[in-house]
Design an enzyme around this catalytic site. Structure first.
Site, PDB file in Angstrom:
ATOM      1  N   ASP A   1       0.835  -1.199   0.000  1.00  0.00           N
ATOM      2  CA  ASP A   1       0.000   0.000   0.000  1.00  0.00           C
ATOM      3  C   ASP A   1       0.873   1.252   0.000  1.00  0.00           C
ATOM      4  O   ASP A   1       2.103   1.184   0.076  1.00  0.00           O
ATOM      5  CB  ASP A   1      -0.964  -0.015   1.185  1.00  0.00           C
ATOM      6  CG  ASP A   1      -0.280  -0.371   2.494  1.00  0.00           C
ATOM      7  OD1 ASP A   1       0.808   0.195   2.761  1.00  0.00           O
ATOM      8  OD2 ASP A   1      -0.799  -1.228   3.241  1.00  0.00           O
TER       9      ASP A   1
ATOM     10  N   ASP B   1       1.054   5.930 -13.218  1.00  0.00           N
ATOM     11  CA  ASP B   1       0.772   5.048 -14.352  1.00  0.00           C
ATOM     12  C   ASP B   1      -0.671   5.278 -14.776  1.00  0.00           C
ATOM     13  O   ASP B   1      -1.596   5.024 -14.000  1.00  0.00           O
ATOM     14  CB  ASP B   1       0.982   3.596 -13.922  1.00  0.00           C
ATOM     15  CG  ASP B   1       1.258   2.682 -15.100  1.00  0.00           C
ATOM     16  OD1 ASP B   1       0.782   2.971 -16.199  1.00  0.00           O
ATOM     17  OD2 ASP B   1       1.958   1.668 -14.902  1.00  0.00           O
TER      18      ASP B   1
ATOM     19  N   ASP C   1       0.265   3.793 -20.339  1.00  0.00           N
ATOM     20  CA  ASP C   1       0.156   2.372 -20.660  1.00  0.00           C
ATOM     21  C   ASP C   1      -0.381   2.176 -22.081  1.00  0.00           C
ATOM     22  O   ASP C   1      -1.340   2.847 -22.492  1.00  0.00           O
ATOM     23  CB  ASP C   1      -0.793   1.707 -19.647  1.00  0.00           C
ATOM     24  CG  ASP C   1      -0.877   0.214 -19.809  1.00  0.00           C
ATOM     25  OD1 ASP C   1       0.142  -0.454 -19.589  1.00  0.00           O
ATOM     26  OD2 ASP C   1      -1.967  -0.275 -20.152  1.00  0.00           O
TER      27      ASP C   1
ATOM     28  N   GLU D   1       4.451   3.966 -23.348  1.00  0.00           N
ATOM     29  CA  GLU D   1       4.693   2.540 -23.575  1.00  0.00           C
ATOM     30  C   GLU D   1       4.201   2.189 -24.969  1.00  0.00           C
ATOM     31  O   GLU D   1       3.025   2.356 -25.279  1.00  0.00           O
ATOM     32  CB  GLU D   1       3.959   1.678 -22.545  1.00  0.00           C
ATOM     33  CG  GLU D   1       4.253   0.197 -22.736  1.00  0.00           C
ATOM     34  CD  GLU D   1       3.254  -0.724 -22.041  1.00  0.00           C
ATOM     35  OE1 GLU D   1       3.653  -1.842 -21.663  1.00  0.00           O
ATOM     36  OE2 GLU D   1       2.079  -0.344 -21.919  1.00  0.00           O
TER      37      GLU D   1
ATOM     38  N   HIS E   1       7.026  -4.848 -14.508  1.00  0.00           N
ATOM     39  CA  HIS E   1       5.973  -5.669 -13.914  1.00  0.00           C
ATOM     40  C   HIS E   1       5.410  -6.697 -14.887  1.00  0.00           C
ATOM     41  O   HIS E   1       4.699  -7.614 -14.470  1.00  0.00           O
ATOM     42  CB  HIS E   1       4.833  -4.772 -13.417  1.00  0.00           C
ATOM     43  CG  HIS E   1       4.187  -4.003 -14.518  1.00  0.00           C
ATOM     44  ND1 HIS E   1       4.805  -2.942 -15.150  1.00  0.00           N
ATOM     45  CD2 HIS E   1       2.987  -4.143 -15.122  1.00  0.00           C
ATOM     46  CE1 HIS E   1       4.006  -2.468 -16.092  1.00  0.00           C
ATOM     47  NE2 HIS E   1       2.905  -3.177 -16.100  1.00  0.00           N
ATOM     48  N   ASP E   2       5.710  -6.563 -16.184  1.00  0.00           N
ATOM     49  CA  ASP E   2       5.201  -7.486 -17.196  1.00  0.00           C
ATOM     50  C   ASP E   2       6.257  -8.480 -17.676  1.00  0.00           C
ATOM     51  O   ASP E   2       5.958  -9.334 -18.512  1.00  0.00           O
ATOM     52  CB  ASP E   2       4.697  -6.710 -18.421  1.00  0.00           C
ATOM     53  CG  ASP E   2       3.335  -6.061 -18.192  1.00  0.00           C
ATOM     54  OD1 ASP E   2       2.566  -6.573 -17.361  1.00  0.00           O
ATOM     55  OD2 ASP E   2       3.048  -5.039 -18.837  1.00  0.00           O
TER      56      ASP E   2
END
Length: 560
Positions: free
Chosen positions: A30, A99, A200, A242, A316-317
């Site tokens: 968090d 993001d 994104d 991105e 993260h991907d």
């Protein structure tokens, strides 16, 4: 350096909030947890934090399905927490990058709940609809996450378009009202002190599904330039687009120095080289190393002076780079440092993904039930139905699954790696007892301290920002070497990408002096060692497994 933007000399740290630090024992990271760890990030030396989405979301795709762009998801905290994070980060000279997912919203966003009520609803045209009949799709386009890209809404007798999950309907950027709503939302966040935005899958906003065009649609740059004029250009921001489909020419448009679109681009050409041509990401092959070098060389040379690139191995991907292209067993520390050296020596803005600075590795869970990612679960089901062996499916997940990057941050060797006092939302990698921040902070030879030195080195030397790039040994199957050159100074970056000792006459050719036994010396005749991932100097002619170093020398008559 006076004409440079602050973000060209910066290093960005990406946080995946649900996996970074839990402050309340519910097993989910968090915002208060991030605040707790700001001193750690200040110690590392980073300048900005890119937060994966923290906006309100049903979490169908881990926050990349936003139901309210101007609120924080309760699992992460609230707006007060977010404002505190921005303020506390600023005290440490760290900016917060949000993001934003502007290609689609959640199907629980109020725009979409209104859009489904009737074709005459003012929000109906905020999304992409096509008339039809149930079971007869407008065309055969598929969703990235599996299944058709069209979803039937019986009360409207229409399909809506979704490039990703069925719960992620695509926004209609052709509608100027949609664009205005988005601009006003961004300006609202800018007023709160946000330092930038990562956009994104932004190259998919100008889709034309009737023509089966998803990315790089004809109006893409028109939309992005309007977005920039209405928002980003009103502040001193870092903005990152991105763009999985970006080539050099498109990247030059995205990242023009005039700021008409973004500060920089995220392009992924180098990260797709270990995928079998024409197949899915799960169908991987050995890294074609020479191709990797030439790919990175192309982006270094072609954007120099006319664009700006993001430098990254992890996010993260993507799976953990030390497991993917390094050696996460006997040479984990050496290969993690080597990969960092190669990346941070290039032109562009480096990104460090949480745990990368510790050399965190991929995870091998025993059962599909232990994985949480929607993409992994869908692929597992689809490949079983197609007759793939479960063992082969699991090997693909171990190599390429997104949950590799999403296991909780490894802070210490206590239960759950110090991430939470509760049950973590995703299992902790069992190797946290050996790989954790606390032990590395106490070890001057750790991966963490090496990243800290690299980050400091970039800040102190403008050659990393401005220097020309020349690839050396382009056909060599083992060594990645290049020179950076600027205003009479030269840097040599040399790295062994293998687990074998390899001959490297390059050091001698470049002028690195040696003692009588052939060991390289740190300083002589204007040549000095800036950073090195082994504790002792190499033989002049050989590089040990995953050995990497940066040497500096001045032109004749120039002092270092």
């Amino acid at each position: 350096m006076n004409n440079k933007k602050w973000w060209q000399n910066s290093v960005v740290y990406q946080i995946y909030p649900r996996s970074f630090q839990d402050s309340n024992g519910d097993g989910i990271g968090d915002i208060q947890g991030i605040i707790k760890r700001l001193d750690y990030l200040q110690e590392l030396g980073i300048d900005a934090i890119w937060l994966s989405p923290v906006c309100k979301s049903p979490q169908d795709d881990n926050g990349y399905d936003i139901s309210d762009y101007q609120d924080i998801d309760p699992m992460f905290g609230n707006l007060d927490d977010m404002e505190q994070l921005i303020s506390e980060a600023k005290k440490r000279n760290i900016r917060i990058i949000m993001d934003l997912v502007l290609n689609h919203s959640s199907d629980e966003h109020r725009w979409f709940t209104e859009a489904k009520k009737s074709k005459d609803n003012p929000y109906h045209d905020y999304y992409v609809w096509r008339d039809g009949e149930e079971g007869v799709y407008p065309n055969d386009m598929g969703s990235v996450f599996g299944g058709p890209a069209w979803e039937w809404v019986p009360e409207l007798k229409q399909y809506y378009f979704h490039q990703f999950s069925v719960k992620q309907p695509d926004l209609n950027w052709e509608n100027p009202k949609v664009r205005r709503e988005i601009y006003d939302m961004i300006l609202w966040w800018m007023d709160k002190g946000v330092g930038g935005f990562r956009l994104d899958v932004i190259d998919q906003i100008a889709k034309e599904p009737d023509l089966k065009i998803t990315n790089n649609g004809p109006r893409l740059h028109e939309f992005i330039q309007e977005l920039s004029r209405e928002t980003f250009q009103k502040g001193d921001l870092i903005t990152v687009g991105e763009a999985w489909g970006a080539d050099i020419d498109r990247a030059k448009l995205y990242s023009k120095p005039d700021g008409s679109e973004f500060s920089m681009v995220f392009q992924f050409e180098h990260m797709m080289l270990d995928q079998e041509p024409g197949k899915e990401k799960w169908d991987f092959c050995p890294l074609p190393f020479v191709k990797l070098k030439k790919c990175l060389e192309k982006w270094q040379k072609e954007l120099h002076g006319c664009g700006w690139n993001s430098l990254f191995w992890d996010n993260h991907d993507l799976p953990r780079i030390v497991s993917r292209w390094g050696n996460d067993r006997e040479y984990r520390v050496e290969s993690a440092k080597m990969l960092a050296t190669v990346l941070h020596g290039m032109e562009g803005t480096p990104y460090v993904y949480q745990g990368e600075e510790l050399g965190m590795t991929n995870v091998r869970f025993d059962s599909i039930e232990q994985y949480q990612d929607i993409e992994i679960r869908n692929m597992y089901r689809e490949r079983l139905e197609k007759g793939y062996a479960e063992k082969d499916i699991m090997e693909s997940i171990y190599a390429k699954g997104r949950d590799n990057a999403r296991t909780p941050m490894q802070w210490d060797d206590t239960e759950n790696a110090g991430f939470t006092t509760g049950a973590p939302w995703l299992g902790v990698n069992p190797n946290y007892t050996e790989i954790n921040a606390r032990s590395q902070l106490q070890d001057e030879n750790s991966v963490f301290h090496y990243y800290k030195k690299l980050i400091h080195l970039r800040k102190e030397n403008s050659i990393f920002v401005d220097g020309d790039f020349t690839l050396l040994l382009p056909e060599d199957e083992n060594i990645f070497a290049y020179v950076r050159e600027y205003e009479g100074r030269k840097l040599l970056v040399a790295a062994n990408f293998t687990d074998k000792e390899v001959e490297c006459p390059l050091l001698k050719e470049w002028g690195v002096p040696a003692d009588e036994d052939g060991a390289a010396k740190s300083r002589d005749n204007g040549v000095k060692l800036l950073i090195h991932n082994y504790n002792n100097l190499p033989s002049q002619q050989k590089l040990r497994p995953y050995e990497a170093m940066i040497w500096e020398k001045a032109e004749t008559g120039t002092e270092i």
